[in-house]
Design an enzyme around this catalytic site. Structure first.
Site, short mmCIF file in Angstrom:
data_model
loop_
_atom_site.label_atom_id
_atom_site.label_comp_id
_atom_site.label_asym_id
_atom_site.label_seq_id
_atom_site.Cartn_x
_atom_site.Cartn_y
_atom_site.Cartn_z
N LYS A 172 44.35 33.31 46.22
CA LYS A 172 45.69 33.76 45.80
C LYS A 172 46.75 32.68 46.01
O LYS A 172 47.70 32.58 45.24
CB LYS A 172 46.09 35.06 46.51
CG LYS A 172 45.27 36.25 46.01
CD LYS A 172 45.90 37.58 46.34
CE LYS A 172 45.10 38.72 45.70
NZ LYS A 172 45.57 40.04 46.01
N LYS A 206 36.30 38.39 39.14
CA LYS A 206 36.43 39.81 39.45
C LYS A 206 37.46 40.48 38.52
O LYS A 206 38.48 39.85 38.21
CB LYS A 206 36.89 39.93 40.91
CG LYS A 206 36.93 41.33 41.44
CD LYS A 206 37.47 41.36 42.86
CE LYS A 206 38.97 41.38 42.90
NZ LYS A 206 39.59 42.34 43.80
N LYS A 251 43.59 44.16 38.84
CA LYS A 251 44.71 44.83 38.14
C LYS A 251 45.87 43.89 37.91
O LYS A 251 46.72 44.16 37.06
CB LYS A 251 45.13 46.12 38.85
CG LYS A 251 45.43 46.00 40.33
CD LYS A 251 45.82 47.34 40.87
CE LYS A 251 45.24 47.65 42.23
NZ LYS A 251 45.35 46.60 43.26
N1 AQP Z 1 36.53 44.42 40.39
C1 AQP Z 1 36.26 45.21 41.41
N2 AQP Z 1 35.02 45.73 41.57
C2 AQP Z 1 34.74 46.57 42.61
N3 AQP Z 1 35.66 46.94 43.53
C3 AQP Z 1 36.92 46.45 43.39
N4 AQP Z 1 38.05 46.62 44.09
C4 AQP Z 1 39.06 45.93 43.55
N5 AQP Z 1 38.61 45.28 42.45
C5 AQP Z 1 37.29 45.57 42.33
C6 AQP Z 1 38.15 47.48 45.28
O1 AQP Z 1 39.31 48.29 45.12
C7 AQP Z 1 39.87 48.52 46.41
C8 AQP Z 1 41.35 48.29 46.40
O2 AQP Z 1 41.66 46.99 46.08
P1 AQP Z 1 43.13 46.46 46.34
O3 AQP Z 1 44.05 46.92 45.31
O4 AQP Z 1 43.56 46.78 47.72
O5 AQP Z 1 42.97 44.92 46.31
P2 AQP Z 1 42.09 44.01 45.46
O6 AQP Z 1 40.67 44.02 45.93
O7 AQP Z 1 42.77 42.68 45.47
O8 AQP Z 1 42.15 44.69 44.01
P3 AQP Z 1 42.68 44.09 42.69
O9 AQP Z 1 42.53 45.11 41.62
O10 AQP Z 1 42.01 42.76 42.45
O11 AQP Z 1 44.22 43.92 43.00
P4 AQP Z 1 45.12 42.65 42.84
O12 AQP Z 1 44.93 42.21 41.42
O13 AQP Z 1 46.49 43.14 43.12
O14 AQP Z 1 44.65 41.64 43.82
C9 AQP Z 1 39.13 47.65 47.40
O15 AQP Z 1 38.20 48.46 48.10
C10 AQP Z 1 38.41 46.66 46.53
O16 AQP Z 1 37.21 46.22 47.13
#
Ligand code: AQP
Length: 334
Positions: free
Chosen positions: A112, A195, A198
């Site tokens: 990040k 990955k 969002k």
């Molecule tokens: N692509 C993914 N596949 C499986 N699990 C996922 N998680 C996120 N993306 C995937 C799981 O969702 C939970 C919450 O995630 P988060 O919002 O706290 O943070 P993150 O992992 O950083 O999710 P994002 O969607 O990628 O958010 P941004 O883009 O804001 O960084 C966690 O349990 C994660 O494992």
């Protein structure tokens, strides 16, 4: 399974099927087996810049998504992280005891912060200590997460063990990660090595829980693939990350393993498989998005659920915070 479970999602945008399959869908089963707490981690979201209106809306949307996906407020506490002040306070106490070297090793920080590390906010580096506080406040035994969060849970374990050792008292339960199901890491629809996130700049890289049937069909139609049909065996997915990802999404929504799902889709060209997958996604997601919109229209019910959740969580969290401050030598308020 017994024990206590805590997990959360950041309100950084509308949720994706990665968040749903990797996290929330598994929580629904867990709430029947254990004591469960699920939070919307808004303090984590601000480690990258957020538009205030978007943060506000996304916080309510994530809460609505939990409920619409089947998290039952009678079985689980659902709350907003910033409503329980103990999170920020324990986060600070733990950050004073966590070596910088441990935080510098976190791959999510490296990803990040990118090349401009010196410009990254302190909170982005310190994020894992706040996450440790979230978990340790509730004496959590298991943390259900996707594969991407495993390193942060390992750090939480190290922080808990080192605190208990330093003060010679088992103040914190040492938690285990719970990485379940076929959908440990759902990948971007545009790049099978990345990955699904969002906050990815491309909306075509992901499917949101609230996407319309047309948006889902269009995104699946445009998803990157290769020219070969789907393989007959699991080995046939080797070096075909995009094909494997779409087949994994199909399997997860069918509540099957990839191996169980394969006979029904083996040998299909993408021109046949993509419409099949889009129909399945529309079928599974439309009840969730309809319920989400109902909760967002009728905000008073949502607010009551979040208020009760925060009260329940605060009671538990304050017990741990008091224990921590007592062993550290803080004077209690008179
Ligand atoms: N692509 C993914 N596949 C499986 N699990 C996922 N998680 C996120 N993306 C995937 C799981 O969702 C939970 C919450 O995630 P988060 O919002 O706290 O943070 P993150 O992992 O950083 O999710 P994002 O969607 O990628 O958010 P941004 O883009 O804001 O960084 C966690 O349990 C994660 O494992």
């Amino acid at each position: 399974m017994t024990g206590r479970i805590l997990s959360g999602v950041q309100p950084t945008n509308n949720l994706t099927i990665g968040n749903y399959l990797g996290a929330i869908k598994n929580w629904v089963d867990l709430q029947r087996q254990s004591e469960t707490l699920f939070c919307i981690v808004d303090l984590h979201a601000i480690t990258v810049p957020q538009d205030p209106k978007a943060l506000h809306q996304a916080t309510l949307e994530v809460a609505a998504a939990y409920l619409a996906a089947g998290i039952n407020p009678k079985e689980s506490a659902i709350f907003v992280q910033s409503h329980v002040h103990a999170h920020a306070e324990l986060g600070w106490l733990l950050s004073c005891m966590t070596p910088l070297g441990w935080l510098n090793r976190m791959t999510q920080f490296k990803d990040k912060a990118g090349k401009k590390r010196d410009n990254a906010p302190l909170g982005l580096l310190a994020y894992p200590t706040l996450m440790a506080a979230d978990i340790l406040l509730y004496q959590t035994t298991h943390v259900p997460v996707g594969d991407d969060q495993k390193q942060h849970i390992e750090l939480t374990r190290d922080i808990a063990l080192s605190f208990n050792h330093r003060f010679q008292k088992d103040v914190f339960t040492v938690p285990e990660p719970l990485i379940k199901g076929e959908a440990k890491r759902i990948m971007s629809l545009r790049d099978g090595s990345k990955k699904m996130s969002k906050s990815d700049p491309s909306d075509f890289s992901r499917i949101h829980l609230t996407d319309t049937a047309d948006e889902i069909s269009q995104k699946i139609r445009k998803a990157k693939t290769d020219p070969a049909p789907l393989p007959e065996t699991l080995d046939g997915f080797e070096n075909r990350p995009e094909a494997k990802n779409l087949a994994t999404v199909y399997a997860a929504f069918m509540n099957q393993t990839l191996e169980e799902a394969l006979p029904a889709i083996a040998g299909k060209p993408f021109s046949d498989f993509k419409p099949l997958l889009a129909d399945l996604l529309v079928d599974k997601l439309s009840p969730i998005s309809t319920k989400m919109l109902q909760y967002l229209d009728e905000k008073s019910e949502l607010e009551t659920i979040l208020k009760r959740g925060a009260e329940h969580a605060s009671t538990r969290a304050n017990q741990t915070l008091k224990q921590v401050k007592d062993v550290m030598g803080f004077v209690s308020p008179f």
